[in-house]
Design a protein around this motif. Sequence first.
Motif, PDB file in Angstrom:
ATOM      1  N   GLY A 449      16.072 -61.372  -8.158  1.00 18.77           N
ATOM      2  CA  GLY A 449      16.201 -62.559  -8.992  1.00 18.77           C
ATOM      3  C   GLY A 449      14.880 -63.142  -9.482  1.00 18.77           C
ATOM      4  N   GLN A 450      13.759 -62.517  -9.069  1.00 20.80           N
ATOM      5  CA  GLN A 450      12.465 -63.083  -9.431  1.00 20.80           C
ATOM      6  C   GLN A 450      11.580 -62.119 -10.209  1.00 20.80           C
ATOM      7  OE1 GLN A 450      10.980 -65.018  -5.950  1.00 20.80           O
ATOM      8  NE2 GLN A 450       9.287 -65.956  -7.039  1.00 20.80           N
ATOM      9  N   GLU A 451      11.308 -60.961  -9.597  1.00 18.67           N
ATOM     10  CA  GLU A 451      10.430 -60.011 -10.287  1.00 18.67           C
ATOM     11  C   GLU A 451      10.754 -58.569  -9.899  1.00 18.67           C
ATOM     12  OE1 GLU A 451       6.300 -60.690  -9.127  1.00 18.67           O
ATOM     13  OE2 GLU A 451       6.666 -59.641  -7.241  1.00 18.67           O
ATOM     14  N   GLN A 458       0.162 -40.670 -11.448  1.00 25.78           N
ATOM     15  CA  GLN A 458       0.010 -39.213 -11.545  1.00 25.78           C
ATOM     16  C   GLN A 458      -1.407 -38.867 -11.091  1.00 25.78           C
ATOM     17  OE1 GLN A 458       0.031 -37.232 -15.479  1.00 25.78           O
ATOM     18  NE2 GLN A 458       1.631 -35.917 -14.665  1.00 25.78           N
ATOM     19  N   ASN A 459      -1.507 -37.988 -10.084  1.00 31.31           N
ATOM     20  CA  ASN A 459      -2.812 -37.593  -9.518  1.00 31.31           C
ATOM     21  C   ASN A 459      -3.674 -38.813  -9.177  1.00 31.31           C
ATOM     22  OD1 ASN A 459      -2.075 -34.911 -10.014  1.00 31.31           O
ATOM     23  ND2 ASN A 459      -2.898 -35.009 -12.102  1.00 31.31           N
ATOM     24  N   GLY A 460      -3.031 -39.836  -8.594  1.00 27.23           N
ATOM     25  CA  GLY A 460      -3.775 -41.012  -8.147  1.00 27.23           C
ATOM     26  C   GLY A 460      -4.130 -41.994  -9.252  1.00 27.23           C
ATOM     27  N   ARG A 461      -3.713 -41.684 -10.464  1.00 30.73           N
ATOM     28  CA  ARG A 461      -4.047 -42.570 -11.593  1.00 30.73           C
ATOM     29  C   ARG A 461      -2.785 -43.233 -12.146  1.00 30.73           C
ATOM     30  NH1 ARG A 461      -7.804 -38.940 -10.829  1.00 30.73           N
ATOM     31  NH2 ARG A 461      -9.961 -39.436 -11.383  1.00 30.73           N
ATOM     32  N   MET A 462      -2.950 -44.484 -12.582  1.00 28.34           N
ATOM     33  CA  MET A 462      -1.805 -45.212 -13.125  1.00 28.34           C
ATOM     34  C   MET A 462      -1.576 -44.768 -14.569  1.00 28.34           C
ATOM     35  SD  MET A 462      -1.057 -49.329 -13.250  1.00 28.34           S
ATOM     36  CE  MET A 462      -1.434 -49.618 -11.535  1.00 28.34           C
ATOM     37  N   MET A 463      -0.326 -44.367 -14.861  1.00 31.91           N
ATOM     38  CA  MET A 463       0.010 -43.875 -16.209  1.00 31.91           C
ATOM     39  C   MET A 463       0.934 -44.825 -16.969  1.00 31.91           C
ATOM     40  SD  MET A 463      -1.684 -41.109 -16.455  1.00 31.91           S
ATOM     41  CE  MET A 463      -1.043 -40.240 -17.882  1.00 31.91           C
ATOM     42  N   GLY A 464       1.606 -45.729 -16.232  1.00 29.22           N
ATOM     43  CA  GLY A 464       2.524 -46.638 -16.903  1.00 29.22           C
ATOM     44  C   GLY A 464       3.034 -47.692 -15.940  1.00 29.22           C
ATOM     45  N   ALA A 465       3.668 -48.736 -16.491  1.00 27.76           N
ATOM     46  CA  ALA A 465       4.211 -49.798 -15.641  1.00 27.76           C
ATOM     47  C   ALA A 465       5.324 -50.543 -16.359  1.00 27.76           C
ATOM     48  CB  ALA A 465       3.101 -50.781 -15.254  1.00 27.76           C
ATOM     49  N   VAL A 466       6.291 -51.026 -15.575  1.00 28.75           N
ATOM     50  CA  VAL A 466       7.323 -51.961 -16.053  1.00 28.75           C
ATOM     51  C   VAL A 466       7.169 -53.233 -15.234  1.00 28.75           C
ATOM     52  CG1 VAL A 466       9.801 -52.444 -16.200  1.00 28.75           C
ATOM     53  CG2 VAL A 466       8.978 -50.134 -16.633  1.00 28.75           C
ATOM     54  N   LEU A 467       7.006 -54.360 -15.907  1.00 29.03           N
ATOM     55  CA  LEU A 467       6.867 -55.647 -15.218  1.00 29.03           C
ATOM     56  C   LEU A 467       7.962 -56.579 -15.719  1.00 29.03           C
ATOM     57  CD1 LEU A 467       3.006 -56.044 -15.802  1.00 29.03           C
ATOM     58  CD2 LEU A 467       4.123 -55.016 -13.816  1.00 29.03           C
ATOM     59  N   ILE A 468       8.866 -56.987 -14.839  1.00 27.23           N
ATOM     60  CA  ILE A 468       9.938 -57.916 -15.219  1.00 27.23           C
ATOM     61  C   ILE A 468       9.732 -59.202 -14.433  1.00 27.23           C
ATOM     62  CG2 ILE A 468      12.428 -58.270 -15.373  1.00 27.23           C
ATOM     63  CD1 ILE A 468      12.813 -55.262 -15.380  1.00 27.23           C
ATOM     64  N   GLY A 469       9.718 -60.323 -15.134  1.00 22.00           N
ATOM     65  CA  GLY A 469       9.450 -61.605 -14.488  1.00 22.00           C
ATOM     66  C   GLY A 469       8.010 -62.036 -14.734  1.00 22.00           C
ATOM     67  N   THR A 471       4.910 -61.887 -13.510  1.00 20.19           N
ATOM     68  CA  THR A 471       4.117 -61.171 -12.493  1.00 20.19           C
ATOM     69  C   THR A 471       2.618 -61.422 -12.615  1.00 20.19           C
ATOM     70  OG1 THR A 471       3.829 -59.198 -13.869  1.00 20.19           O
ATOM     71  CG2 THR A 471       5.827 -59.300 -12.507  1.00 20.19           C
ATOM     72  N   ASP A 472       2.157 -61.756 -13.818  1.00 22.88           N
ATOM     73  CA  ASP A 472       0.716 -61.920 -14.105  1.00 22.88           C
ATOM     74  C   ASP A 472      -0.101 -60.669 -13.809  1.00 22.88           C
ATOM     75  OD1 ASP A 472       0.862 -64.491 -15.114  1.00 22.88           O
ATOM     76  OD2 ASP A 472       0.725 -65.408 -13.125  1.00 22.88           O
TER      77      ASP A 472
END
Length: 506
Positions: A449-451, A458-469, A471-472
């Motif tokens: 109900g919040q976030e 991939q190989n220790g590296r961030m490739m994407g993100a989904v942020l709902i709420g 989150t800052d």
Amino acid sequence: MAADSRSLLAATGSRFVVVGGGIAGVTCAERLATEFPSDDILLITASPVIKAVINFRQVSRVLEEFDVEEQASSVLERRYPNIKVIQSGVKQLKSDERKIITEDGKEYAYEKLCLSAGAKPKLITEGNPFVLGIRDTDSAVEFQKHLAKAKRIIIVGNGGIALELVYEIEGCEVIWAIKDKAIGNTFFDAGAAEFLIPKLRAEKPEPPITCKRTKYTMAESEKEEKAGASLRKLGSALGPDWHEGLHLKGAKELSHKVHIESLCEIKKIYLQAEFQRSQKVSLTFPKAQQDEGKAEPDQEVWPVYAELTNGKVYGCDFIVSATGVVPNVRPFLEGNNFALGQDGGLKVDKEMGTSLPDIYAAGDICTTSWEPSPVWQQMRLWTQARQMGWYAAKCMAANVLGEPTEMDFSFELFAHVTRFFNYKVVLLGKYNGQGLGLDHELMLRCTKGQEYVKVVMQNGRMMGAVLIGETDLEETFENLILNQMDLSRYGEDLLDPNIDIEDYFD
């Protein structure tokens, strides 16, 4: 504009002509008008209103937020005196003669042309009065009129418009048919869908008294006058929060009532008499938690019936087709050898040029054909329409001035911010692991109900993100995706709510 100057313009044309009054076309025309203040920029649009970007805010390096306002074309002409708006649809493009012929029979010559005519709804069936597509303001108003008398509707589709509709509609039963396993497949995985579903069942909060997006609407008499003329024409696409200011309430005294039929599509649509002859049985609206096998036959007689591929049949007042869009290329193809993408859009290179000389394209009408950044993909969204229109104008100007162009930074990282079910939603990079194969892992953090926070690694590296709420985290994650820093040593701490990860990476 005076009649004699208009006829002169019709004969002589302009150095720059832009087709389309949506975000891509208007943004392109505005930038060209600023770059070349002594040149007339012609903007040809079938709609009496144009879409303008207002309240633009650069949230971070790539992420941007803005409102979309419908304005009379005269407002644009006042703001940019060298933009001349021609209100007419396009009948034909004669690329070998460098001419656009409009539906009112006038010809406009160009040196550089940008096609930004958007896309049109992919209707599940054509010519059925009980099947509505929602794409532009006129069709949204038409939908509101039908909804006011409706007790039940069926919504087909799983993209942005379908998601907004099922949440916003009150006073009407909604059967939502989706071909995927989970809702919002274009934007979310099943986990995010599960996070959102309770919002569909809960009472909605009262809307704020003031709506942050002001709308321009034509006076009713002017509307009726133009309605007949514009029935065949496509208006530009709806803006974010398009439903604000519309009264999306059906004929029943009830709040949310949504039933989801997943993994199915519409097999056949029956009009009332045809359905009665078929001797098929339609079902009542399923009760909450009802056992699949216990759906009861419906005694009510409906104007239209939909048979789903899972064998179920439901009657309703009308069906909303929200199954995506197809690029609006048709007026430009005859006699012109454009290279088209697999989705039917005009193929554009990394300078937004089509396969024909001096013709550019931007927004929903085009399909990018350059080798993209590893964390960017094309999606037919507002943000990309604005970025492409701006960048196409930049490339057109550079070509005229003999200057080199550098790929715009907005194509380095896919970044989109929107709202679904009253939550802020930020999508970054390969947010659903698009094109990464099986060689990636997901990290999740969810507070009911919040976030909802998901990162794709991939190989220790961030490739994407989904942020709902709220989150800052968008700016920090955007930087981590762009920098491709090895995050292996942080492990699960990366999403630990007790650790301020911004401190790690400042």
